[in-house]
Design an enzyme around this catalytic site. Structure first.
Site, PDB file in Angstrom:
ATOM      1  N   CYS A 124     -62.031   3.224   8.657  1.00 48.63           N
ATOM      2  CA  CYS A 124     -62.263   4.670   8.663  1.00 48.63           C
ATOM      3  C   CYS A 124     -61.027   5.340   9.211  1.00 48.63           C
ATOM      4  CB  CYS A 124     -63.473   5.040   9.515  1.00 48.63           C
ATOM      5  SG  CYS A 124     -64.008   6.739   9.213  1.00 48.63           S
ATOM      6  N   CYS A 134     -62.522  12.092   8.754  1.00 49.79           N
ATOM      7  CA  CYS A 134     -62.377  10.745   8.195  1.00 49.79           C
ATOM      8  C   CYS A 134     -61.376  10.645   7.040  1.00 49.79           C
ATOM      9  CB  CYS A 134     -63.748  10.207   7.798  1.00 49.79           C
ATOM     10  SG  CYS A 134     -64.847  10.080   9.237  1.00 49.79           S
ATOM     11  N   LYS A 199     -75.492   6.030   6.397  1.00 52.10           N
ATOM     12  CA  LYS A 199     -74.988   6.477   7.700  1.00 52.10           C
ATOM     13  C   LYS A 199     -75.286   7.960   7.848  1.00 52.10           C
ATOM     14  CE  LYS A 199     -70.864   6.909  10.538  1.00 52.10           C
ATOM     15  NZ  LYS A 199     -69.466   6.532  10.735  1.00 52.10           N
ATOM     16  N   ARG A 221     -69.507  16.407  10.681  1.00 51.53           N
ATOM     17  CA  ARG A 221     -69.364  15.482   9.560  1.00 51.53           C
ATOM     18  C   ARG A 221     -70.483  15.643   8.516  1.00 51.53           C
ATOM     19  NH1 ARG A 221     -65.346  12.916  12.130  1.00 51.53           N
ATOM     20  NH2 ARG A 221     -65.680  11.501  13.888  1.00 51.53           N
ATOM     21  N   GLU A 237     -77.771   5.962  -1.801  1.00 55.05           N
ATOM     22  CA  GLU A 237     -76.511   5.544  -1.165  1.00 55.05           C
ATOM     23  C   GLU A 237     -76.386   4.022  -1.169  1.00 55.05           C
ATOM     24  OE1 GLU A 237     -73.830   6.791  -0.147  1.00 55.05           O
ATOM     25  OE2 GLU A 237     -74.106   8.885   0.379  1.00 55.05           O
ATOM     26  N   LYS A 252     -77.497   3.162   9.843  1.00 51.82           N
ATOM     27  CA  LYS A 252     -76.938   3.606  11.121  1.00 51.82           C
ATOM     28  C   LYS A 252     -77.297   5.055  11.350  1.00 51.82           C
ATOM     29  CE  LYS A 252     -72.518   4.448  13.226  1.00 51.82           C
ATOM     30  NZ  LYS A 252     -71.128   4.666  13.011  1.00 51.82           N
ATOM     31  N   SER A 278     -73.978   4.013  19.969  1.00 53.43           N
ATOM     32  CA  SER A 278     -73.605   4.308  21.356  1.00 53.43           C
ATOM     33  C   SER A 278     -74.652   5.128  22.099  1.00 53.43           C
ATOM     34  CB  SER A 278     -72.255   5.024  21.367  1.00 53.43           C
ATOM     35  OG  SER A 278     -72.293   6.203  20.576  1.00 53.43           O
ATOM     36  N   TYR A 317     -73.917  -2.753  21.464  1.00 51.88           N
ATOM     37  CA  TYR A 317     -73.146  -2.843  22.705  1.00 51.88           C
ATOM     38  C   TYR A 317     -73.891  -3.680  23.744  1.00 51.88           C
ATOM     39  CZ  TYR A 317     -70.891   0.940  20.245  1.00 51.88           C
ATOM     40  OH  TYR A 317     -70.269   1.670  19.264  1.00 51.88           O
TER      41      TYR A 317
HETATM   42  C1  PBG Z   1     -66.358   6.098  12.503  1.00 55.29           C
HETATM   43  C2  PBG Z   1     -67.519   5.560  13.235  1.00 55.29           C
HETATM   44  C3  PBG Z   1     -68.404   6.210  14.109  1.00 55.29           C
HETATM   45  C4  PBG Z   1     -69.244   5.226  14.640  1.00 55.29           C
HETATM   46  C5  PBG Z   1     -68.879   4.024  14.045  1.00 55.29           C
HETATM   47  N1  PBG Z   1     -67.830   4.250  13.160  1.00 55.29           N
HETATM   48  C6  PBG Z   1     -68.467   7.588  14.587  1.00 55.29           C
HETATM   49  C7  PBG Z   1     -68.639   8.718  13.690  1.00 55.29           C
HETATM   50  O1  PBG Z   1     -69.021   8.599  12.521  1.00 55.29           O
HETATM   51  O2  PBG Z   1     -68.356   9.805  14.191  1.00 55.29           O
HETATM   52  C8  PBG Z   1     -70.329   5.454  15.655  1.00 55.29           C
HETATM   53  C9  PBG Z   1     -70.739   4.246  16.425  1.00 55.29           C
HETATM   54  C10 PBG Z   1     -71.541   4.523  17.650  1.00 55.29           C
HETATM   55  O3  PBG Z   1     -71.971   5.651  17.962  1.00 55.29           O
HETATM   56  O4  PBG Z   1     -71.765   3.551  18.365  1.00 55.29           O
HETATM   57  N2  PBG Z   1     -66.593   6.863  11.392  1.00 55.29           N
END
Ligand code: PBG
Length: 330
Positions: A124, A134, A199, A221, A237, A252, A278, A317
């Site tokens: 990315c 991105c 996503k 985004r 998708e 995700k 996260s 994590y």
């Molecule tokens: C990059 C990406 C993101 C995450 C993984 N790859 C952030 C986003 O899309 O802003 C998020 C992972 C997480 O929150 O643990 N595009």
């Protein structure tokens, strides 16, 4: 389903009295083989910057990433996912394609020192652009087809550096096809693609954007990531990514999207990964720090729920903690 038997012939508690019997009828298991641990690699030497909003996680320099990967491998976790914090950023993310880019260096070093570890490379541009989006911006928005060119280059560069799996997370249309083609043309036909297929534009990414220094400098985004309200669209998708050559499809975030994981597994019967992101991690940590929950118990319940929904792979994590918990049960 047999709906004839009823109380008192049927007593579901019969299988719950004896702990051995309870285990015999256990339906869902979590193992270390299911786990991928995300890591953040940054410039410098002997750097370990704690990520405040993600207790226990750090931005590591390459030397420390190697140490961390040895520890992860020692715990039995067999795969890591790399994100890079580069020395400098540019307008279109091209720095992500440099032969000596930060993730490329980490891949080479870890491949050499921990050869068995499966190295997944996120593809990315948001960590590499000055504006945090991105791909290159045209008329105030990310230009889809120009982004594909950079993503394909980045993927080839990461494969060349030793990535075992390429994981595109950008959500541009057509990126899986573009990346597959570039990988194949460069001889990397053996390298699988794990696509971030469904996503969502999620508030749960907040702590990650601190960790990866990738928050968008303007807007959000929503023009490329999915609307959290949509489920049918996720199937489209995922379908397109499979048609374009994805080997593993990802949903995700995980916890607010367990229904999507379930649907994807049932409709496509593909290997499914779920990203326990996260914000999901940080909520557990915050509650645990306040003494409000039993952390280990919650972690295992979360992992179990993601697998029960249909995921084969969990990016989390908590991976080291899960491994430690599983190891202590042996
Ligand atoms: C990059 C990406 C993101 C995450 C993984 N790859 C952030 C986003 O899309 O802003 C998020 C992972 C997480 O929150 O643990 N595009």
């Amino acid at each position: 389903m047999n709906t004839n038997s009823s109380f008192p012939n049927t007593r579901l508690r019969r299988l719950r009295y004896n702990p051995v019997v309870r285990k015999m009828v256990n339906e869902t298991s979590v193992t270390v083989d299911d786990l991928i641990m995300p890591l953040f690699v940054c410039p410098g030497e002997n750097v370990a910057n704690p990520i405040k909003s993600m207790p226990g996680n750090f931005q590591y320099s390459v030397d420390n990433i190697v140490k961390e990967c040895k520890e992860i491998w020692g715990l039995g976790v067999k795969s890591v996912l790399f994100f890079g914090i580069p020395e400098h950023k540019d307008d279109d993310g091209s720095v992500a394609c440099e032969h000596n880019g930060i993730v490329q260096r980490a891949l080479r070093a870890v491949k050499k020192e921990v050869p068995g570890l499966c190295l997944v490379a996120d593809v990315c541009n948001c960590e590499y652009t000055v504006h945090g989006h991105c791909g290159p911006i045209v008329d105030g928005d990310v230009e889809n087809d120009q982004t594909l060119v950079i993503l394909a280059k980045q993927a080839v560069s990461l494969a060349e550096a030793g990535a075992d799996i390429i994981a595109p997370s950008d959500m541009m249309d057509g990126r899986i096809g573009a990346i597959r083609k570039a990988l194949d043309e460069n001889g990397y036909y053996k390298i699988p693609i794990m696509s971030y297929a469904a996503k969502y534009a999620s508030g749960f990414y907040g702590p990650f954007r601190d960790a990866a220094e990738s928050a968008p400098k303007f807007g959000d985004r929503a023009t490329y990531q999915m609307n959290p309200a949509n489920s049918d669209e996720a199937m489209r998708e995922v379908m397109l990514d499979i048609q374009e050559g994805a080997d593993i499809v990802m949903v995700k975030p995980a916890l607010s999207y367990l229904d999507i994981i379930y649907r994807v597994k049932n409709e496509f019967k593909m290997p499914v990964a779920a990203y326990n992101v996260s914000g999901e991690f940080s909520m557990v940590k915050a509650a645990a720090a306040n003494g409000w929950i039993d952390e280990k118990r919650l972690i295992m319940e979360i992992m179990t729920s993601i697998k029960r929904a249909g995921a084969d792979i969990i990016i989390t994590y908590h991976a080291k903690e899960v491994a430690a918990i599983l190891n202590s049960r042996k």
